[in-house]
Design an enzyme around this catalytic site. Structure first.
Site, short mmCIF file in Angstrom:
data_model
loop_
_atom_site.label_atom_id
_atom_site.label_comp_id
_atom_site.label_asym_id
_atom_site.label_seq_id
_atom_site.Cartn_x
_atom_site.Cartn_y
_atom_site.Cartn_z
CG ASP A 1 -0.19 0.08 2.52
OD1 ASP A 1 0.86 -0.61 2.66
OD2 ASP A 1 -0.62 0.83 3.42
CD GLU B 1 4.40 0.96 6.83
OE1 GLU B 1 5.22 1.21 7.72
OE2 GLU B 1 4.04 1.81 5.99
#
Lengths: 479, 479
Positions: free
Chosen positions: A100, A166
């Site tokens: 991400d 994250e």
């Protein structure tokens, strides 16, 4: 014996354009985990990774993490886990990364389209996620592919753990790692994370320590509701006045923490450690450039790096409940919450730090003889982490750096925290190495994030070489 | 000779229900000046007032104020000005009020519909604007009507100035008053404003003073952008640390201003003034109730009232640019702006106050020997106001209170500012009296705003009686 890396390196160079193309495809997927509307793209990015890994012959699973806490209509993106190789005679390395990215809008000030990899004439590859953390994640895939195409045996078994949250607090990941430590990840001999940065732009580093962070709130309340300063100014004890007095006693503007007991907990500096700082490729100009000013506390490199890595610091972040908008509002806030945090280092024990903080703030507040009410508490605590840079995991990485870049890496710590590091260390009981690919100028989280072509391609060589040296390191454990 | 007020008072009592009905109609118009969507209702409320005044025989004008600054698509609501009576042998009194109201939503916690006047069994009339300021404004209209219906000659010429933007900064009003001072308002012999409150619930007051307000910003900046406290904590001089140190030196938590020169400017307390505080109907319980706590600085009435009215106070309002939201964010803010204000009193000169503030803060900042940059400036300054309570305007009001309520009024000041007071004083050069109708428990600006039936009806008598005593006062001026 030194591993024979030439055929691998040659293949990486030959495949460079296709590796960049892989990164281009990844950057084109706007996998912004903070944006609900983009969740489908995060999932699509996980799918892309899984497909690429499968095409390379890895055994891949996309593991669900359930609903997003607080947003129960939303599924968390899956953790992509993979195994490449299952040879009992090889070491097994567990690698972590995330697929991400931070939000990015061209209106934020990007010079190029953030989700379109754009390479300038200096080989700077601009795009959201290029360096954080799609480039490093794809580095592992590139390494596998180059081995295959060069006909070189892959030197270790590789376990992958790539998450998709994250940049939004790694929701659900800790539980997953803890649950899989003795299952999918049970063969891991060591862990390698490529998700931080070189200290500068020229010299690679290995990172062996992170500071922890204890985050505190000082809540002071008095009146039943916010008051008008015209009507009550001069007659009521104002919580904000008490808070200003307390906040002024936490730290001086040379960075010295004034809370008794804190500095006393810090592990003394040994001559051995002290010697590490001199050779590090870092200058005060590097600091001034990243500060955007010359407002540094120290004027020399060694003290600056030690203040950042091996000494605690205290920052006042702000005040909740007071007037914070532009303009002028004549309010006496009824309840104000001052926020500060202490970056912790060896050998500070979190519980003892809390004890010192609470006692000091309560004592100082008592001296004010205020009729207001004080509450001081810890919002969250994250432990510091220091690994042994003498472990074979580090020796292997160090040799790989020397092989690929021709220099000994800087041995660095980070001032900030990467919580997953400690989670892996504690869950697996194995040594964890932070092996960055990008440089200090990559602007992760900012506009115009980039990864230099050199860092990506030589970085791919580095990851492969590291695995070869891992395979060669003697079995003596020195965690 | 004492005016013959019995027929007027009797008529007010007879008309009480219709006066309440007039207030009901006014409260039903949600004339919220802060809400763009409600602008048409503000205009409708102005129209309602104008129609009522015309029906009573007044000469009325609705005067446009142009476009709303910053919202050029929006017309400011008109100022409704009126003249009732034009007899050269009578005194002329200029009265001010406002017909707009604060926002109110039942979801805010109102026990009744905010725009529906609801009267409970204790005669408390709940509704937005009931006490602030529709009740007092209609009080003047009621007084005219009761005189007409009682066949009593109206004792003065009345000039009205009713605005529709008071709750949103009285946009455009100062210029209008200054322009009309020598035109529409030129005959005014004195000014009366009914837009504040009794000190308590039982005893009326006349208000002869207001504190001023100088509002300051202390801006401290260092780094080029916000920094991560993990990466930079301990190496950068943090603007927030400097600010906390400065804020802690402005005032102690007993309310004592620590800036040299400020307290020295305060007019000494005379025995005559001191004697005014003893008789005032106010108790510490009144303060505790309005604070919602017992966190008062002083434990006695006299010191409390003096601290509120005749001494300066310093309040820290908050910090702009720092982290102010709930939760935890590990930011080092690059630029923080501390906001505080000083309530000013006689004989503080605004320019000298600024000078003291700037010098002190610059000196204290210099002591910090910080590499950060300081900027301190005054956001706005509003002068204090004190009128002579011996002027005939006050004597007349005092006699009217004695006549209607049977007690001498408290002579009060207010800790806050009502800027239009000074505007009227300076523009007309005449004495200004603040003659409140509502009580301290009316909750203006809050949920469940109300006006007690007694305050409204006896208040209407008071306004009429005041005008009769005005007509009787000797012509000796003692402004």
């Amino acid at each position: 014996m030194a591993p024979q890396l030439e055929p691998y390196f040659k293949k990486v160079d030959e495949l460079a354009d296709s590796f960049i193309d892989r990164l281009r495809k990844a950057v084109a997927i706007p996998s912004v985990s903070a944006d609900e509307e983009r969740r489908k793209d995060v999932v699509r990015m996980g799918q892309f990774l899984a497909s690429e890994l499968e095409a390379l012959g890895a055994e891949v699973q996309q593991r669900p993490l359930g609903k997003q806490p607080g947003k129960e209509h939303l599924d968390l993106p899956p953790v992509v886990i993979a195994r490449y190789g299952n040879d009992k005679n090889k070491r097994t390395i567990l690698v972590y990364g995330h697929y991400d990215v931070q939000p990015a809008l061209i209106e934020d000030g990007w010079a190029t389209k953030p989700f379109e990899l754009t390479i300038d004439d200096k080989g700077r590859m601009y795009g959201r996620g290029s360096t954080d953390d799609k480039g490093p994640v794809l580095g592992w895939l590139n390494a596998i592919e180059a081995h295959q195409k060069a006909g070189v045996d892959f030197p270790v078994n590789l376990l992958c753990c790539f998450e998709g949250m994250e940049e939004y607090g790694s929701e659900g990941l800790d539980d997953f790692i803890n649950a899989e430590a003795k299952k999918f990840f049970k063969d891991a001999d060591a862990v390698c994370i490529s998700d931080n940065y070189w200290l500068g732009t020229e010299k690679p580093c290995l990172t062996y320590g992170l500071r922890g962070c204890n985050y505190y709130s000082i809540a002071i309340s008095g009146p039943g509701q916010d008051l008008h300063s015209g009507v009550f100014g001069g007659t009521a004890q104002e919580p904000m006045t008490d808070l200003a007095l307390i906040l002024s006693k936490l730290v001086d503007n040379r960075g010295k923490i004034l809370i008794p007991g804190i500095n006393e907990m810090v592990a003394p500096l040994t001559e051995e450690e002290k010697a590490l700082y001199g050779p590090i490729a870092y200058t005060m100009d590097n600091l001034y450039e990243s500060l955007g000013s010359q407002t540094a506390i120290f004027s020399d490199k060694e003290n600056t790096l030690m203040a950042r890595w091996r000494y605690p610091s205290l920052s006042i972040h702000g005040v909740e409940g007071a007037f914070a908008a532009p303009g002028a509002k004549t309010v006496i806030p009824a309840k104000v919450i001052g926020k500060f945090s202490i970056r912790t280092v060896p050998d500070m024990e979190s519980a003892k730090v809390n004890e010192c903080v609470y006692k000091y703030i309560r004592d100082e507040f008592a001296k004010l003889n205020s009729k207001n009410t004080l509450d001081v508490y810890c919002q969250h605590e994250g432990k510091w982490w220091v690994a042994s840079p003498k472990h074979w995991n580090f020796s292997a990485a160090s040799k790989a750096v020397k092989e690929v870049f021709g220099v000994e890496p800087d041995m660095t710590r980070e001032g900030g925290s990467i919580p997953v590091t400690i989670t892996f260390e504690q869950a697996t009981g194995k040594n964890v190495l932070l092996l960055p690919m990008g440089s200090s100028t990559d602007a992760a989280h900012s506009i115009n994030e980039k990864l230099d072509r050199r860092n990506y391609i030589e970085g791919t060589k580095l990851l492969g070489a590291y695995l070869h040296y891992v395979a060669e390191e003697p079995m003596v454990e020195a965690k």
